[in-house]
Design an enzyme around this catalytic site. Structure first.
Site, mmCIF file in Angstrom:
data_model
loop_
_atom_site.group_PDB
_atom_site.id
_atom_site.type_symbol
_atom_site.label_atom_id
_atom_site.label_comp_id
_atom_site.label_asym_id
_atom_site.label_seq_id
_atom_site.Cartn_x
_atom_site.Cartn_y
_atom_site.Cartn_z
ATOM 1 N N GLN A 27 0.826 -1.219 0.000
ATOM 2 C CA GLN A 27 0.000 0.000 0.000
ATOM 3 C C GLN A 27 0.857 1.265 0.000
ATOM 4 O O GLN A 27 0.411 2.321 -0.423
ATOM 5 C CB GLN A 27 -0.880 0.042 1.261
ATOM 6 C CG GLN A 27 -1.988 -0.979 1.308
ATOM 7 C CD GLN A 27 -2.521 -1.069 2.734
ATOM 8 O OE1 GLN A 27 -1.856 -1.578 3.622
ATOM 9 N NE2 GLN A 27 -3.728 -0.568 2.946
ATOM 10 N N TYR A 54 8.503 -9.333 5.717
ATOM 11 C CA TYR A 54 7.532 -8.343 5.241
ATOM 12 C C TYR A 54 7.767 -8.058 3.754
ATOM 13 O O TYR A 54 8.789 -7.507 3.369
ATOM 14 C CB TYR A 54 7.600 -7.051 6.059
ATOM 15 C CG TYR A 54 7.183 -7.206 7.518
ATOM 16 C CD1 TYR A 54 6.552 -8.361 7.975
ATOM 17 C CD2 TYR A 54 7.408 -6.199 8.440
ATOM 18 C CE1 TYR A 54 6.169 -8.504 9.308
ATOM 19 C CE2 TYR A 54 7.028 -6.335 9.777
ATOM 20 C CZ TYR A 54 6.412 -7.501 10.196
ATOM 21 O OH TYR A 54 6.040 -7.631 11.516
ATOM 22 N N TRP A 210 2.236 -5.248 19.074
ATOM 23 C CA TRP A 210 1.806 -5.096 17.669
ATOM 24 C C TRP A 210 0.288 -5.140 17.514
ATOM 25 O O TRP A 210 -0.415 -5.631 18.388
ATOM 26 C CB TRP A 210 2.479 -6.121 16.767
ATOM 27 C CG TRP A 210 2.279 -7.597 16.996
ATOM 28 C CD1 TRP A 210 3.064 -8.414 17.771
ATOM 29 C CD2 TRP A 210 1.288 -8.461 16.410
ATOM 30 N NE1 TRP A 210 2.614 -9.714 17.701
ATOM 31 C CE2 TRP A 210 1.530 -9.777 16.869
ATOM 32 C CE3 TRP A 210 0.231 -8.249 15.527
ATOM 33 C CZ2 TRP A 210 0.741 -10.884 16.491
ATOM 34 C CZ3 TRP A 210 -0.562 -9.347 15.140
ATOM 35 C CH2 TRP A 210 -0.295 -10.639 15.623
ATOM 36 N N PRO A 212 -2.054 -2.722 17.610
ATOM 37 C CA PRO A 212 -2.819 -2.092 18.696
ATOM 38 C C PRO A 212 -4.256 -1.763 18.286
ATOM 39 O O PRO A 212 -5.116 -1.620 19.142
ATOM 40 C CB PRO A 212 -2.025 -0.816 18.989
ATOM 41 C CG PRO A 212 -1.273 -0.529 17.718
ATOM 42 C CD PRO A 212 -0.918 -1.874 17.170
ATOM 43 N N ALA A 214 -5.893 -3.842 16.128
ATOM 44 C CA ALA A 214 -6.379 -5.086 15.504
ATOM 45 C C ALA A 214 -6.546 -4.867 13.998
ATOM 46 O O ALA A 214 -7.620 -5.070 13.433
ATOM 47 C CB ALA A 214 -7.678 -5.558 16.145
ATOM 48 N N LYS A 221 -13.525 1.497 11.479
ATOM 49 C CA LYS A 221 -13.677 1.666 10.031
ATOM 50 C C LYS A 221 -14.405 0.511 9.351
ATOM 51 O O LYS A 221 -14.857 0.658 8.222
ATOM 52 C CB LYS A 221 -12.306 1.889 9.383
ATOM 53 C CG LYS A 221 -11.426 0.655 9.325
ATOM 54 C CD LYS A 221 -9.995 1.001 8.975
ATOM 55 C CE LYS A 221 -9.876 1.643 7.598
ATOM 56 N NZ LYS A 221 -8.506 2.126 7.382
ATOM 57 N N GLU A 297 -3.681 11.502 13.481
ATOM 58 C CA GLU A 297 -4.762 11.188 14.433
ATOM 59 C C GLU A 297 -4.221 10.337 15.590
ATOM 60 O O GLU A 297 -4.505 10.605 16.755
ATOM 61 C CB GLU A 297 -5.875 10.431 13.683
ATOM 62 C CG GLU A 297 -7.000 9.984 14.590
ATOM 63 C CD GLU A 297 -8.084 9.189 13.852
ATOM 64 O OE1 GLU A 297 -8.187 9.291 12.616
ATOM 65 O OE2 GLU A 297 -8.823 8.471 14.552
ATOM 66 N N ASN A 298 -3.406 9.354 15.245
ATOM 67 C CA ASN A 298 -2.982 8.387 16.264
ATOM 68 C C ASN A 298 -2.011 8.985 17.283
ATOM 69 O O ASN A 298 -2.024 8.600 18.454
ATOM 70 C CB ASN A 298 -2.388 7.149 15.591
ATOM 71 C CG ASN A 298 -3.429 6.423 14.741
ATOM 72 O OD1 ASN A 298 -4.628 6.708 14.843
ATOM 73 N ND2 ASN A 298 -2.996 5.495 13.911
#
Ligand code: NDP
Length: 324
Positions: A27, A54, A210, A212, A214, A221, A297-298
């Site tokens: 992404q 990854y 990791w 946090p 889900a 969302k 935001e986070n």
């Protein structure tokens, strides 16, 4: 930003850190990765999480290019890699696992991809049933003594396996693990809160937690379907979508959290992240993001932690159906 010690080690990590799973090399391409890392670093993030597996090494390559391109001072950030699953589609037996051979080779490959001389954190991504724990501990110890790794740890090992690693280190005068990287969020609490409970005092264990949110579920969302540009819409993550959306009561819990967030005037994501940060056993909460606005935001979750008093913590636990 707030900084927390990684367990009883002297390393101070930013309470919010940033990771590459799913996003980097899929992404998130080069220009966005550059923006996200630059922004996170500017906001005080000093830990970037990665793994050999990854996007088959692509996420590390991308992160390494960006870190080099931004010319961030090497002593201003920490970077990790994780070893276990290999960095190719169908790994041979020597290209995966926690044997001395793969642990050492994967470290060398990660150093090359990330374009650094040492890994600040190096983690065993899962336990390897085919390698004696003492062999892995000895391999990690060797890398630490060679200056290629500063702190090593585990990810999703059972408390019994972590204890075995410490015993092997003690008996053989080897470097013991410093941290564990477990999943921890409002829908997944047990291991961090119960199974690992004795380990924090016993071994001074730190945690780099990791998912946090889900995988975004706890941002709310997915309450009205799967947005086309979201993680769970990615065709190669259908297994994750089925897994997360298949948990019958997850959405019920997310809905029950909504009025609490509303009352506080914060988003569901901010509430969920602040709840993770509230746990003093959490050394750092690793964020994932596919957009800069998500990071913006986070990061505000840091301001919400102080608002979570005992009554609110109880209400949150009740909403997700667990005693505080
Ligand atoms: P999260 O649970 O926080 O999920 C992150 C995703 O949620 C983002 O990529 C984005 O996905 C969505 N999101 C984030 N913020 C918001 C927001 N404010 N509003 C709406 N959607 C939002 O974390 P990850 O699952 O990414 O885990 C974090 C890191 O932990 C990983 O990058 C990796 O480094 C590490 N990790 C380690 C594992 C291990 O086994 N050791 C396993 C998994 C992760 P989108 O926009 O695509 O919907």
């Amino acid at each position: 930003m707030q900084y927390r010690r990684l367990g009883t080690s002297g390393l101070q990590l930013s309470a919010l850190s940033f990771g590459a799973w799913v996003t980097f090399g899929a992404q998130v391409g080069r220009s966005l990765a550059r923006q996200l890392i630059a922004y996170a670093h500017e906001r005080g993030v000093n830990f970037f999480d990665n793994a050999e597996t990854y996007n088959n090494g692509e996420a590390e390559r991308l992160m390494g290019d960006v870190l080099a391109d931004l010319r961030l001072p090497r002593d201003s950030y920490c970077v990790s890699s994780k070893v276990m699953f290999g960095a190719v589609e169908h790994p041979l037996p020597t290209q995966r696992g926690l044997s001395r051979k793969h642990v050492v080779e994967a470290c060398h490959q990660a150093l090359e991809r990330l374009r650094v001389d040492y890994l600040d954190l190096y983690l065993c991504h899962r336990p390897d049933p085919d390698t004696p724990i003492v062999e892995t501990v000895a391999a990690m110890d060797m890398l630490v003594r060679q200056g290629k790794v500063l702190y090593w740890g585990t990810s999703e090992w059972s408390a019994a396996q972590i204890r075995q690693a410490h015993q092997a280190a003690r008996l053989n005068h080897l470097t013991a693990p410093t941290m564990e990287q477990p999943q921890y969020n409002l829908l997944h609490r047990d291991r961090v809160e119960r199974e690992y409970a004795p380990l924090y005092e016993e071994f001074g264990m730190g945690t780099t937690i990791w998912s946090p949110l889900a995988s975004g579920l706890l941002s709310g969302k997915y309450l009205d379907g799967v947005p086309h540009d979201s993680r769970l819409a990615q065709s190669n993550y259908a297994w994750l979508r089925d897994n997360l959306l298949g948990q019958g009561d997850a959405m019920v819990k997310v809905r029950a959290l909504s009025p609490i967030a509303e009352r506080l005037g914060v988003s569901l994501a901010q509430l969920s992240l602040a709840w993770c940060l509230k746990n003093p056993r959490v050394s750092t909460v690793i964020l994932g993001a596919s957009k800069r606005e998500q990071l913006e935001e986070n990061f505000k979750a840091l301001e919400v932690v102080g608002k979570l008093d005992a009554d609110l913590m109880e209400a949150i636990s009740a909403a997700v159906g667990q005693g505080a």
